[in-house]
Design an enzyme around this catalytic site. Structure first.
Site, short mmCIF file in Angstrom:
data_model
loop_
_atom_site.label_atom_id
_atom_site.label_comp_id
_atom_site.label_asym_id
_atom_site.label_seq_id
_atom_site.Cartn_x
_atom_site.Cartn_y
_atom_site.Cartn_z
N CYS A 69 0.84 -1.21 0.00
CA CYS A 69 0.00 0.00 0.00
C CYS A 69 0.87 1.26 0.00
CB CYS A 69 -0.93 -0.07 1.21
SG CYS A 69 -1.60 1.49 1.78
N CYS A 72 0.16 3.94 2.65
CA CYS A 72 0.59 3.45 3.97
C CYS A 72 2.07 3.75 4.18
CB CYS A 72 0.40 1.94 4.09
SG CYS A 72 -1.30 1.40 3.98
#
Ligand code: ZN
Length: 143
Positions: A69, A72
């Site tokens: 991600c 993230c």
């Protein structure tokens, strides 16, 4: 500043100095395993998370993330910066939703990053999506 870190091997809670951990890797006082603690943030499993949020020491902020991600990963330095500034008021933990899918399911994580704050084992608020440091600090102060 001290924080509480749960051992990934034996699940014992350890009191760790955030500053000292920069130079000396902290080890578990019970089983001597290296603690999964880096720059003010600890990595937790589902079991470790249950343990740390029930410690009652102070509110726990958890970053649910995954390696794949992008947002993230770009949020990680922000999370660390907040941990180093506010580590005396909150415990900062991150949970890899890929490695611990059952925990991600239990907490009904639908998008990542998702931030959840726990007080005495109970979820008090959550926020999805990365945010810049000033906004993140404001989010924490509102708890
Ligand atoms: Zn241990």
């Amino acid at each position: 500043m001290n924080t509480l870190v749960v051992c990934s091997q034996c699940e014992k809670l350890n009191r760790v100095s955030i500053e000292k951990a920069d130079s000396v890797r902290p080890v578990c006082g019970s089983c001597k395993a290296e603690l999964p603690f880096h720059r003010g943030v600890q990595e937790v499993s589902g079991a470790g998370l249950s343990k740390i949020i029930r410690s009652g020491d102070r509110p726990v902020v958890v970053d649910f993330w995954a390696e794949w991600c992008g947002p993230c990963k770009s949020f990680a330095p922000t999370f660390q910066a907040a941990a180093r500034e506010m580590g005396d008021r909150y415990i900062f933990a991150k949970l890899d939703t890929e490695a611990h899918q059952l925990a991600a399911q239990t907490f009904q994580i639908r998008g990542i990053p998702t931030l959840i704050v726990f007080k005495n084992g109970i979820e008090v608020t959550r926020q999805s999506g990365a945010m810049p440091l000033p906004m993140f600090k404001q989010f924490l102060s509102s708890i």
